[in-house]
Design a protein around this motif. Structure first.
Motif, PDB file in Angstrom:
ATOM      1  N   THR A  54      81.159 -11.480 -12.112  1.00  0.00           N
ATOM      2  CA  THR A  54      80.095 -12.291 -11.517  1.00  0.00           C
ATOM      3  C   THR A  54      78.822 -11.458 -11.416  1.00  0.00           C
ATOM      4  OG1 THR A  54      81.696 -13.561 -10.223  1.00  0.00           O
ATOM      5  CG2 THR A  54      79.389 -13.676  -9.535  1.00  0.00           C
ATOM      6  N   VAL A  55      77.752 -11.995 -11.956  1.00  0.00           N
ATOM      7  CA  VAL A  55      76.444 -11.336 -11.953  1.00  0.00           C
ATOM      8  C   VAL A  55      75.504 -12.115 -11.050  1.00  0.00           C
ATOM      9  CG1 VAL A  55      74.452 -10.662 -13.361  1.00  0.00           C
ATOM     10  CG2 VAL A  55      76.776 -10.454 -14.294  1.00  0.00           C
ATOM     11  N   PHE A  56      74.883 -11.420 -10.109  1.00  0.00           N
ATOM     12  CA  PHE A  56      73.889 -12.018  -9.223  1.00  0.00           C
ATOM     13  C   PHE A  56      72.505 -11.540  -9.642  1.00  0.00           C
ATOM     14  CE2 PHE A  56      77.484 -12.934  -6.601  1.00  0.00           C
ATOM     15  CZ  PHE A  56      77.102 -13.945  -5.733  1.00  0.00           C
ATOM     16  N   ALA A  74      73.907 -12.386 -19.387  1.00  0.00           N
ATOM     17  CA  ALA A  74      75.187 -12.437 -18.672  1.00  0.00           C
ATOM     18  C   ALA A  74      76.053 -13.591 -19.174  1.00  0.00           C
ATOM     19  CB  ALA A  74      74.929 -12.575 -17.175  1.00  0.00           C
ATOM     20  N   LYS A  75      75.436 -14.727 -19.427  1.00  0.00           N
ATOM     21  CA  LYS A  75      76.203 -15.880 -19.909  1.00  0.00           C
ATOM     22  C   LYS A  75      76.744 -15.636 -21.316  1.00  0.00           C
ATOM     23  CE  LYS A  75      74.147 -19.489 -17.029  1.00  0.00           C
ATOM     24  NZ  LYS A  75      73.314 -20.716 -16.984  1.00  0.00           N
ATOM     25  N   ARG A  76      75.985 -14.937 -22.149  1.00  0.00           N
ATOM     26  CA  ARG A  76      76.470 -14.640 -23.495  1.00  0.00           C
ATOM     27  C   ARG A  76      77.578 -13.594 -23.483  1.00  0.00           C
ATOM     28  NH1 ARG A  76      70.715 -15.019 -26.880  1.00  0.00           N
ATOM     29  NH2 ARG A  76      70.377 -17.230 -26.363  1.00  0.00           N
ATOM     30  N   LEU A  77      77.700 -12.880 -22.363  1.00  0.00           N
ATOM     31  CA  LEU A  77      78.827 -11.971 -22.183  1.00  0.00           C
ATOM     32  C   LEU A  77      79.977 -12.661 -21.459  1.00  0.00           C
ATOM     33  CD1 LEU A  77      76.845  -8.773 -21.131  1.00  0.00           C
ATOM     34  CD2 LEU A  77      78.087  -9.080 -23.279  1.00  0.00           C
ATOM     35  N   SER A  78      79.823 -13.969 -21.202  1.00  0.00           N
ATOM     36  CA  SER A  78      80.851 -14.822 -20.571  1.00  0.00           C
ATOM     37  C   SER A  78      81.021 -14.558 -19.085  1.00  0.00           C
ATOM     38  CB  SER A  78      82.203 -14.663 -21.288  1.00  0.00           C
ATOM     39  OG  SER A  78      82.084 -14.958 -22.658  1.00  0.00           O
ATOM     40  N   ALA A  79      80.025 -13.984 -18.426  1.00  0.00           N
ATOM     41  CA  ALA A  79      80.077 -13.777 -16.977  1.00  0.00           C
ATOM     42  C   ALA A  79      79.684 -15.060 -16.247  1.00  0.00           C
ATOM     43  CB  ALA A  79      79.148 -12.641 -16.572  1.00  0.00           C
ATOM     44  N   ASP A  80      80.088 -15.149 -14.982  1.00  0.00           N
ATOM     45  CA  ASP A  80      79.560 -16.181 -14.095  1.00  0.00           C
ATOM     46  C   ASP A  80      78.248 -15.660 -13.524  1.00  0.00           C
ATOM     47  OD1 ASP A  80      81.817 -17.921 -14.354  1.00  0.00           O
ATOM     48  OD2 ASP A  80      82.919 -16.600 -12.991  1.00  0.00           O
ATOM     49  N   VAL A  81      77.236 -16.512 -13.456  1.00  0.00           N
ATOM     50  CA  VAL A  81      75.899 -16.066 -13.063  1.00  0.00           C
ATOM     51  C   VAL A  81      75.403 -16.874 -11.873  1.00  0.00           C
ATOM     52  CG1 VAL A  81      73.538 -15.641 -13.827  1.00  0.00           C
ATOM     53  CG2 VAL A  81      75.409 -15.519 -15.478  1.00  0.00           C
ATOM     54  N   ILE A  82      74.906 -16.155 -10.870  1.00  0.00           N
ATOM     55  CA  ILE A  82      74.299 -16.785  -9.700  1.00  0.00           C
ATOM     56  C   ILE A  82      72.858 -16.310  -9.599  1.00  0.00           C
ATOM     57  CG2 ILE A  82      74.405 -17.134  -7.213  1.00  0.00           C
ATOM     58  CD1 ILE A  82      76.852 -18.204  -8.660  1.00  0.00           C
ATOM     59  N   MET A 107      81.469 -11.973  -1.623  1.00  0.00           N
ATOM     60  CA  MET A 107      81.741 -13.167  -2.425  1.00  0.00           C
ATOM     61  C   MET A 107      82.274 -12.827  -3.810  1.00  0.00           C
ATOM     62  SD  MET A 107      78.397 -15.488  -1.524  1.00  0.00           S
ATOM     63  CE  MET A 107      77.856 -15.746   0.175  1.00  0.00           C
ATOM     64  N   GLY A 108      82.379 -11.530  -4.121  1.00  0.00           N
ATOM     65  CA  GLY A 108      82.958 -11.131  -5.388  1.00  0.00           C
ATOM     66  C   GLY A 108      81.971 -10.707  -6.454  1.00  0.00           C
ATOM     67  N   ALA A 109      80.780 -10.271  -6.032  1.00  0.00           N
ATOM     68  CA  ALA A 109      79.791  -9.823  -7.015  1.00  0.00           C
ATOM     69  C   ALA A 109      80.255  -8.549  -7.711  1.00  0.00           C
ATOM     70  CB  ALA A 109      78.448  -9.568  -6.334  1.00  0.00           C
ATOM     71  N   ASP A 110      79.962  -8.446  -9.005  1.00  0.00           N
ATOM     72  CA  ASP A 110      80.259  -7.244  -9.781  1.00  0.00           C
ATOM     73  C   ASP A 110      78.995  -6.511 -10.210  1.00  0.00           C
ATOM     74  OD1 ASP A 110      83.293  -7.440 -10.247  1.00  0.00           O
ATOM     75  OD2 ASP A 110      82.602  -9.430 -10.853  1.00  0.00           O
ATOM     76  N   ILE A 111      77.935  -7.267 -10.526  1.00  0.00           N
ATOM     77  CA  ILE A 111      76.666  -6.688 -10.964  1.00  0.00           C
ATOM     78  C   ILE A 111      75.528  -7.411 -10.255  1.00  0.00           C
ATOM     79  CG2 ILE A 111      75.096  -6.315 -12.916  1.00  0.00           C
ATOM     80  CD1 ILE A 111      77.483  -6.287 -14.762  1.00  0.00           C
ATOM     81  N   ALA A 313      79.867  -2.670 -17.087  1.00  0.00           N
ATOM     82  CA  ALA A 313      81.014  -3.401 -16.542  1.00  0.00           C
ATOM     83  C   ALA A 313      82.045  -3.777 -17.594  1.00  0.00           C
ATOM     84  CB  ALA A 313      80.534  -4.665 -15.830  1.00  0.00           C
ATOM     85  N   GLY A 314      81.741  -3.538 -18.858  1.00  0.00           N
ATOM     86  CA  GLY A 314      82.696  -3.852 -19.903  1.00  0.00           C
ATOM     87  C   GLY A 314      83.310  -2.593 -20.461  1.00  0.00           C
TER      88      GLY A 314
END
Length: 329
Positions: A54-56, A74-82, A107-111, A313-314
């Protein structure tokens, strides 16, 4: 700051500034970004490298290009984006920025891609982030904008890869420009020594010598035979008082106009981080001329931000024995 950016193996942990990044790491970022650039006529590449992450986008300042390209990357890397709307967040109720960080981490943010008006804000976030959370500086005050600096040198490399022999002129409000600082540091690391900064004295950095650049108020001298000419907007939001007394005089003396660009190399390439102000630091005809790389810079921002997030993150490219480009994994 390099220590906090890199992990124990010298790999990217956070991205806060281009200053101090090893040349090999910058080259790795650029090479990784190359693998994410779609072939001409082909659709954008989408890869599963950040699936489940998840990327904020946490932007305390307005943005069009940076926030949108971070989201696309982020979306092209298949992440969820907020995309956080800070103007309507609990910050307006007095919540400290770090409490916002801690809440979103829960809330589970990674980046986090963080843009903030204060110098050093990204480093403050990084110093207080959870061990599994990465911070990418999307611009902090007048200090740094590392992904912009990286996309600038990436764009240059695709046209003029011989950094050691480049003559680069950066024109405009260099003193208050985080882009200029990040691009200058990246250029130096890649071997460029002939960097000129051009503008009225109040827009030139006081530490030009320490930055390793030649400062001048003479546009003809600064642009003389330059291979790359980068224009900068005036950072009115970071300047107290009247930022510019006379727009017409500034445009005549320091604007990227055909008359001023006549001093540069005939093959000079034109750059600008945007947003552009027509009739101030550049003309519309120059901004969209055949020599302009401005829209290419925007497109390349997606690939660079994909590369940075993928490496953080990958699976880093250097961690695979076959050095297969990330986009092909």
């Amino acid at each position: 700051m390099t220590d906090i950016q890199l992990d124990a193996d010298g790999q990217l942990r956070h991205l806060l500034t281009t200053e101090g990044l090893p040349r090999a790491l910058i080259t790795q970022i650029l090479d990784t970004a190359e693998s994410f650039v779609p072939e001409v006529g082909s659709p954008p590449k989408k890869v599963p490298l950040l699936r489940g992450k998840t990327v904020f986008n946490l932007f305390f300042e307005n943005s069009t290009r940076t926030r949108t390209t971070f989201e696309l990357a982020a979306k092209r890397l298949s992440a969820d984006v907020i995309n956080m709307d800070v103007a309507t967040s609990s910050r307006t109720k007095g919540e400290d920025d770090l409490d916002t960080l801690y809440t979103l981490q829960a809330m589970g943010a990674d980046i986090f891609a963080v843009r903030h008006p204060d110098n050093g804000a990204a480093a403050r976030f990084a110093a207080n982030a959870a061990p599994h959370v990465a911070i990418i500086n999307a611009g902090d005050g007048s200090h740094a904008h590392p992904t912009q600096g990286l996309l600038d040198v990436f764009t240059i490399r695709r046209h003029r890869p011989d950094f050691e022999n480049l003559r680069v002129a950066i024109v405009g409000d260099v003193a208050h420009s985080r882009v200029a600082h990040s691009t200058i540091h990246a250029l130096h690391t890649l071997g460029t020594t002939d960097i000129r900064v051009v503008g009225p004295s109040r827009f030139l950095p006081e530490d030009a010598e320490a930055l390793g650049v030649r400062a001048t108020t003479n546009t003809a001298e600064g642009l003389d035979q330059a291979d790359i000419v980068m224009g900068l907007r005036i950072q009115r939001e970071r300047i107290e008082g009247d930022a510019l007394a006379d727009v017409e005089d500034y445009h005549r003396d320091f604007g990227l106009t055909p008359a001023n660009l006549a001093h540069a190399s005939r093959q000079a390439l034109i750059m600008h981080p945007g947003p552009i102000n027509r009739g101030v630091e550049i003309t519309g005809d120059v901004a969209y001329s055949a020599q302009s790389l401005i829209l290419e810079q925007v497109r390349n921002g997606i690939a660079i931000r994909m590369a940075v997030m993928a490496m953080i993150a990958g699976a880093p490219a250097s961690g695979r024995a076959d050095n297969t480009p990330l986009a092909q994994t």
